[in-house]
Motif scaffolding. Sequence first.
Motif, PDB file in Angstrom:
ATOM      1  N   LEU A 153      35.117  39.873  43.149  1.00 49.53           N
ATOM      2  CA  LEU A 153      36.398  40.491  43.466  1.00 49.53           C
ATOM      3  C   LEU A 153      36.246  42.003  43.441  1.00 49.53           C
ATOM      4  O   LEU A 153      35.310  42.554  42.850  1.00 49.53           O
ATOM      5  CB  LEU A 153      37.484  40.030  42.501  1.00 49.53           C
ATOM      6  CG  LEU A 153      37.333  40.371  41.009  1.00 49.53           C
ATOM      7  CD1 LEU A 153      37.961  41.723  40.676  1.00 49.53           C
ATOM      8  CD2 LEU A 153      37.948  39.294  40.138  1.00 49.53           C
ATOM      9  N   PRO A 187      38.324  39.096  47.524  1.00 44.03           N
ATOM     10  CA  PRO A 187      39.646  39.256  46.917  1.00 44.03           C
ATOM     11  C   PRO A 187      39.850  40.654  46.329  1.00 44.03           C
ATOM     12  O   PRO A 187      38.937  41.226  45.723  1.00 44.03           O
ATOM     13  CB  PRO A 187      39.662  38.180  45.827  1.00 44.03           C
ATOM     14  CG  PRO A 187      38.745  37.120  46.357  1.00 44.03           C
ATOM     15  CD  PRO A 187      37.655  37.859  47.052  1.00 44.03           C
ATOM     16  N   VAL A 255      44.275  36.268  47.228  1.00 45.38           N
ATOM     17  CA  VAL A 255      44.707  36.274  45.828  1.00 45.38           C
ATOM     18  C   VAL A 255      46.119  35.704  45.742  1.00 45.38           C
ATOM     19  O   VAL A 255      47.034  36.174  46.412  1.00 45.38           O
ATOM     20  CB  VAL A 255      44.689  37.702  45.250  1.00 45.38           C
ATOM     21  CG1 VAL A 255      45.202  37.697  43.810  1.00 45.38           C
ATOM     22  CG2 VAL A 255      43.284  38.291  45.316  1.00 45.38           C
ATOM     23  N   ILE A 284      42.295  33.220  42.131  1.00 43.14           N
ATOM     24  CA  ILE A 284      41.403  33.538  43.241  1.00 43.14           C
ATOM     25  C   ILE A 284      40.702  32.261  43.665  1.00 43.14           C
ATOM     26  O   ILE A 284      40.057  31.594  42.865  1.00 43.14           O
ATOM     27  CB  ILE A 284      40.382  34.601  42.830  1.00 43.14           C
ATOM     28  CG1 ILE A 284      41.094  35.914  42.488  1.00 43.14           C
ATOM     29  CG2 ILE A 284      39.358  34.828  43.936  1.00 43.14           C
ATOM     30  CD1 ILE A 284      40.181  36.968  41.926  1.00 43.14           C
TER      31      ILE A 284
END
Length: 285
Positions: A153, A187, A255, A284
Amino acid sequence: MKKLAYLLLGTLLVTSVKAQMPVELNVMTYNIRYDNPDDNQNNWKYRRDNAANAIRFYDADILGTQEVLHNQLQDLKERLSGYDVVGVGRDDGKEKGEYSALWYKKDRFTLLDSGNFWLSETPLITASKGWDGACVRIASWVKLKDKKSGKSLFALNTHFDHIGVVARKESVKLILNKVAELSKGIPVIVTGDFNAEPESNVIKGLTDTSNNKHLIDSRTVSPIVYGPAWSFHDFGRIPLNERTLIDYIFVRNGVKVLKYGVLAETKDSTFLSDHAPILVRIAIK
Protein backbone atom coordinates in the motif's frame (compact mmCIF):
# COMPACT_ATOMS: atom_id res chain seq x y z
CA MET A 1 8.77 -36.59 -4.49
CA LYS A 2 5.00 -36.86 -4.08
CA LYS A 3 5.24 -35.58 -0.49
CA LEU A 4 7.33 -32.63 -1.66
CA ALA A 5 4.85 -31.89 -4.43
CA TYR A 6 1.94 -31.95 -1.95
CA LEU A 7 3.82 -29.65 0.41
CA LEU A 8 4.55 -27.20 -2.39
CA LEU A 9 0.93 -27.33 -3.55
CA GLY A 10 -0.28 -26.73 0.01
CA THR A 11 2.05 -23.76 0.38
CA LEU A 12 0.83 -22.28 -2.90
CA LEU A 13 -2.81 -22.72 -1.87
CA VAL A 14 -2.23 -21.03 1.51
CA THR A 15 -0.38 -18.18 -0.20
CA SER A 16 -3.21 -17.81 -2.73
CA VAL A 17 -5.88 -17.72 -0.01
CA LYS A 18 -3.94 -15.11 1.97
CA ALA A 19 -3.56 -12.95 -1.15
CA GLN A 20 -7.33 -13.03 -1.73
CA MET A 21 -8.35 -12.22 1.84
CA PRO A 22 -8.89 -8.53 2.63
CA VAL A 23 -6.43 -6.90 5.04
CA GLU A 24 -7.99 -4.66 7.70
CA LEU A 25 -6.14 -1.67 9.13
CA ASN A 26 -6.73 1.22 11.53
CA VAL A 27 -5.63 4.54 10.07
CA MET A 28 -5.42 7.80 12.04
CA THR A 29 -4.72 11.42 11.17
CA TYR A 30 -3.77 13.65 14.08
CA ASN A 31 -2.68 17.29 14.16
CA ILE A 32 -0.91 17.24 17.53
CA ARG A 33 -0.51 21.06 17.77
CA TYR A 34 3.05 22.36 17.77
CA ASP A 35 4.79 22.80 21.11
CA ASN A 36 3.74 26.38 21.91
CA PRO A 37 4.66 27.65 25.40
CA ASP A 38 1.77 30.13 25.21
CA ASP A 39 -0.72 27.25 25.30
CA ASN A 40 -0.43 27.20 29.10
CA GLN A 41 -2.37 24.19 30.48
CA ASN A 42 -2.77 22.89 26.93
CA ASN A 43 0.98 22.88 26.35
CA TRP A 44 2.49 19.74 24.83
CA LYS A 45 4.19 18.68 28.07
CA TYR A 46 0.77 18.19 29.64
CA ARG A 47 -0.66 16.37 26.60
CA ARG A 48 2.13 14.17 25.29
CA ASP A 49 1.43 11.10 27.44
CA ASN A 50 -2.28 11.17 26.67
CA ALA A 51 -1.62 11.82 22.98
CA ALA A 52 0.57 8.72 22.74
CA ASN A 53 -1.87 6.66 24.80
CA ALA A 54 -4.72 7.58 22.44
CA ILE A 55 -2.68 6.36 19.46
CA ARG A 56 -1.91 3.10 21.25
CA PHE A 57 -5.45 2.64 22.59
CA TYR A 58 -7.02 3.06 19.17
CA ASP A 59 -4.36 0.71 17.81
CA ALA A 60 -3.44 2.81 14.80
CA ASP A 61 -1.56 0.73 12.23
CA ILE A 62 -0.74 3.81 10.14
CA LEU A 63 -0.72 7.33 11.54
CA GLY A 64 -0.31 10.71 9.87
CA THR A 65 0.71 13.52 12.25
CA GLN A 66 0.95 17.24 11.56
CA GLU A 67 2.64 20.22 13.29
CA VAL A 68 5.26 17.93 14.82
CA LEU A 69 8.36 19.76 16.05
CA HIS A 70 11.55 17.77 16.57
CA ASN A 71 11.22 17.56 20.35
CA GLN A 72 7.67 16.28 19.89
CA LEU A 73 8.90 13.68 17.42
CA GLN A 74 11.38 12.48 20.02
CA ASP A 75 8.69 12.40 22.73
CA LEU A 76 6.44 10.27 20.54
CA LYS A 77 9.28 7.97 19.54
CA GLU A 78 9.92 7.26 23.22
CA ARG A 79 6.25 6.51 23.82
CA LEU A 80 5.49 4.65 20.59
CA SER A 81 8.24 2.07 20.57
CA GLY A 82 6.24 -0.23 18.32
CA TYR A 83 6.31 2.26 15.45
CA ASP A 84 8.78 3.46 12.87
CA VAL A 85 8.44 6.96 11.44
CA VAL A 86 9.20 8.73 8.17
CA GLY A 87 9.52 12.50 7.80
CA VAL A 88 11.78 15.54 7.96
CA GLY A 89 11.52 19.08 9.27
CA ARG A 90 9.99 21.24 6.56
CA ASP A 91 12.34 24.20 7.07
CA ASP A 92 15.63 22.40 6.33
CA GLY A 93 14.81 18.84 5.27
CA LYS A 94 16.32 17.61 8.52
CA GLU A 95 15.11 18.65 11.98
CA LYS A 96 14.05 22.31 11.68
CA GLY A 97 10.39 23.28 11.53
CA GLU A 98 7.28 21.16 11.52
CA TYR A 99 7.23 17.56 10.34
CA SER A 100 4.30 15.89 8.57
CA ALA A 101 5.51 12.69 10.18
CA LEU A 102 4.07 9.37 9.02
CA TRP A 103 4.14 6.42 11.43
CA TYR A 104 3.56 2.70 10.86
CA LYS A 105 3.72 -0.44 13.01
CA LYS A 106 7.12 -1.97 12.45
CA ASP A 107 6.06 -5.50 13.39
CA ARG A 108 3.28 -5.40 10.80
CA PHE A 109 4.87 -3.68 7.80
CA THR A 110 8.07 -3.78 5.80
CA LEU A 111 9.14 -0.40 4.42
CA LEU A 112 9.59 -0.67 0.65
CA ASP A 113 10.21 2.99 -0.16
CA SER A 114 9.70 6.46 1.30
CA GLY A 115 10.28 10.12 0.60
CA ASN A 116 9.34 13.74 1.08
CA PHE A 117 8.43 16.62 -1.20
CA TRP A 118 7.47 20.23 -0.68
CA LEU A 119 4.16 21.80 -1.71
CA SER A 120 5.65 24.26 -4.18
CA GLU A 121 6.50 24.84 -7.83
CA THR A 122 9.78 23.02 -7.10
CA PRO A 123 8.68 20.10 -4.87
CA LEU A 124 12.09 18.43 -4.72
CA ILE A 125 13.90 21.58 -3.58
CA THR A 126 14.27 21.51 0.19
CA ALA A 127 12.29 24.13 2.12
CA SER A 128 10.79 25.68 -1.03
CA LYS A 129 7.70 27.75 -0.24
CA GLY A 130 4.96 27.44 -2.81
CA TRP A 131 3.12 30.11 -4.72
CA ASP A 132 1.40 32.59 -2.32
CA GLY A 133 1.64 30.29 0.70
CA ALA A 134 2.14 31.76 4.14
CA CYS A 135 4.34 28.85 5.26
CA VAL A 136 6.65 26.22 3.89
CA ARG A 137 4.60 23.02 3.49
CA ILE A 138 5.70 19.42 3.10
CA ALA A 139 4.36 15.94 2.36
CA SER A 140 5.89 12.64 3.48
CA TRP A 141 5.06 9.26 1.97
CA VAL A 142 5.75 5.55 2.30
CA LYS A 143 5.24 2.33 0.40
CA LEU A 144 4.60 -0.51 2.82
CA LYS A 145 4.24 -4.27 2.54
CA ASP A 146 2.01 -6.11 4.97
CA LYS A 147 4.15 -8.91 6.39
CA LYS A 148 1.32 -11.44 6.76
CA SER A 149 -0.56 -11.01 3.49
CA GLY A 150 2.20 -9.67 1.27
CA LYS A 151 -0.08 -6.86 0.10
CA SER A 152 1.47 -3.45 -0.61
CA LEU A 153 0.00 0.00 0.00
CA PHE A 154 0.94 3.64 -0.42
CA ALA A 155 0.39 6.24 2.32
CA LEU A 156 0.97 10.00 2.20
CA ASN A 157 0.61 12.62 4.91
CA THR A 158 0.55 16.41 4.50
CA HIS A 159 -0.57 19.78 5.86
CA PHE A 160 -1.98 22.38 3.44
CA ASP A 161 -1.40 26.11 3.71
CA HIS A 162 -4.09 28.01 5.60
CA ILE A 163 -3.93 31.30 3.69
CA GLY A 164 -2.51 31.12 0.16
CA VAL A 165 -5.38 30.80 -2.34
CA VAL A 166 -3.09 29.85 -5.21
CA ALA A 167 -1.00 27.61 -2.96
CA ARG A 168 -4.06 25.64 -1.88
CA LYS A 169 -5.33 25.25 -5.45
CA GLU A 170 -1.95 24.18 -6.79
CA SER A 171 -1.33 21.87 -3.84
CA VAL A 172 -4.45 19.93 -4.82
CA LYS A 173 -3.02 19.34 -8.30
CA LEU A 174 0.41 18.45 -6.92
CA ILE A 175 -0.92 15.93 -4.40
CA LEU A 176 -3.15 14.20 -6.96
CA ASN A 177 -0.31 14.00 -9.46
CA LYS A 178 2.23 12.78 -6.92
CA VAL A 179 -0.12 10.16 -5.48
CA ALA A 180 -0.83 8.80 -8.96
CA GLU A 181 2.87 8.88 -9.90
CA LEU A 182 4.22 7.30 -6.73
CA SER A 183 1.51 4.76 -5.90
CA LYS A 184 1.50 3.12 -9.35
CA GLY A 185 -1.99 1.68 -8.84
CA ILE A 186 -1.59 0.07 -5.41
CA PRO A 187 -4.06 0.90 -2.59
CA VAL A 188 -3.75 4.52 -1.40
CA ILE A 189 -4.25 6.27 1.95
CA VAL A 190 -3.83 10.06 2.22
CA THR A 191 -3.98 11.70 5.65
CA GLY A 192 -3.66 15.31 6.66
CA ASP A 193 -4.83 18.68 7.88
CA PHE A 194 -6.08 20.32 4.69
CA ASN A 195 -7.24 23.56 6.32
CA ALA A 196 -10.42 23.31 4.27
CA GLU A 197 -14.06 22.46 4.93
CA PRO A 198 -15.87 19.71 3.00
CA GLU A 199 -17.63 22.18 0.68
CA SER A 200 -14.46 24.12 -0.12
CA ASN A 201 -12.78 24.16 -3.52
CA VAL A 202 -9.84 22.32 -1.96
CA ILE A 203 -11.83 19.25 -0.91
CA LYS A 204 -14.03 19.36 -4.00
CA GLY A 205 -10.86 19.48 -6.09
CA LEU A 206 -9.34 16.48 -4.35
CA THR A 207 -12.52 14.41 -4.70
CA ASP A 208 -13.72 15.56 -8.15
CA THR A 209 -14.78 12.33 -9.88
CA SER A 210 -14.28 13.88 -13.33
CA ASN A 211 -10.55 13.67 -12.59
CA ASN A 212 -9.33 10.07 -12.89
CA LYS A 213 -6.73 10.80 -10.21
CA HIS A 214 -9.32 11.86 -7.62
CA LEU A 215 -9.36 10.71 -4.00
CA ILE A 216 -12.33 9.50 -1.95
CA ASP A 217 -13.21 11.14 1.37
CA SER A 218 -13.49 8.25 3.83
CA ARG A 219 -16.28 9.95 5.77
CA THR A 220 -18.58 10.10 2.75
CA VAL A 221 -18.38 6.36 2.02
CA SER A 222 -18.25 4.92 5.52
CA PRO A 223 -21.27 2.81 6.59
CA ILE A 224 -20.61 3.90 10.20
CA VAL A 225 -19.81 7.52 11.10
CA TYR A 226 -19.15 8.28 14.76
CA GLY A 227 -18.51 11.54 16.59
CA PRO A 228 -19.06 15.18 15.63
CA ALA A 229 -18.94 16.68 12.13
CA TRP A 230 -15.98 18.88 13.08
CA SER A 231 -12.32 18.35 13.93
CA PHE A 232 -10.85 21.79 14.75
CA HIS A 233 -12.00 23.28 18.06
CA ASP A 234 -9.03 25.41 19.28
CA PHE A 235 -8.84 23.62 22.64
CA GLY A 236 -12.60 23.95 23.05
CA ARG A 237 -12.66 27.72 22.61
CA ILE A 238 -14.68 27.69 19.38
CA PRO A 239 -18.46 27.46 19.96
CA LEU A 240 -19.90 24.10 18.92
CA ASN A 241 -21.95 25.51 16.05
CA GLU A 242 -18.87 27.26 14.59
CA ARG A 243 -16.44 24.33 14.60
CA THR A 244 -15.24 22.99 11.25
CA LEU A 245 -14.00 19.74 9.75
CA ILE A 246 -10.54 20.32 8.25
CA ASP A 247 -8.78 17.00 8.89
CA TYR A 248 -9.27 14.11 6.46
CA ILE A 249 -8.40 10.58 5.50
CA PHE A 250 -8.74 9.93 1.78
CA VAL A 251 -8.48 6.60 -0.02
CA ARG A 252 -8.42 5.15 -3.56
CA ASN A 253 -7.45 2.08 -5.58
CA GLY A 254 -9.64 -0.56 -3.98
CA VAL A 255 -9.59 0.59 -0.35
CA LYS A 256 -12.90 -0.08 1.40
CA VAL A 257 -13.88 2.07 4.39
CA LEU A 258 -15.53 0.07 7.19
CA LYS A 259 -16.00 2.78 9.82
CA TYR A 260 -15.07 6.39 10.52
CA GLY A 261 -14.82 8.35 13.75
CA VAL A 262 -13.87 11.79 15.08
CA LEU A 263 -12.20 11.37 18.47
CA ALA A 264 -13.33 14.50 20.30
CA GLU A 265 -11.90 13.54 23.68
CA THR A 266 -10.48 15.12 26.82
CA LYS A 267 -8.72 13.81 29.89
CA ASP A 268 -10.13 15.73 32.82
CA SER A 269 -9.88 19.27 31.39
CA THR A 270 -6.99 18.58 28.99
CA PHE A 271 -7.62 18.09 25.28
CA LEU A 272 -5.66 15.72 23.06
CA SER A 273 -4.90 18.72 20.84
CA ASP A 274 -6.62 21.75 19.31
CA HIS A 275 -7.76 19.26 16.65
CA ALA A 276 -9.67 16.04 17.21
CA PRO A 277 -7.94 13.04 15.63
CA ILE A 278 -9.75 11.10 12.89
CA LEU A 279 -9.76 7.29 12.90
CA VAL A 280 -10.93 4.98 10.14
CA ARG A 281 -11.03 1.22 9.80
CA ILE A 282 -10.31 0.12 6.24
CA ALA A 283 -10.02 -3.09 4.25
CA ILE A 284 -7.62 -3.68 1.36
CA LYS A 285 -8.48 -6.45 -1.09
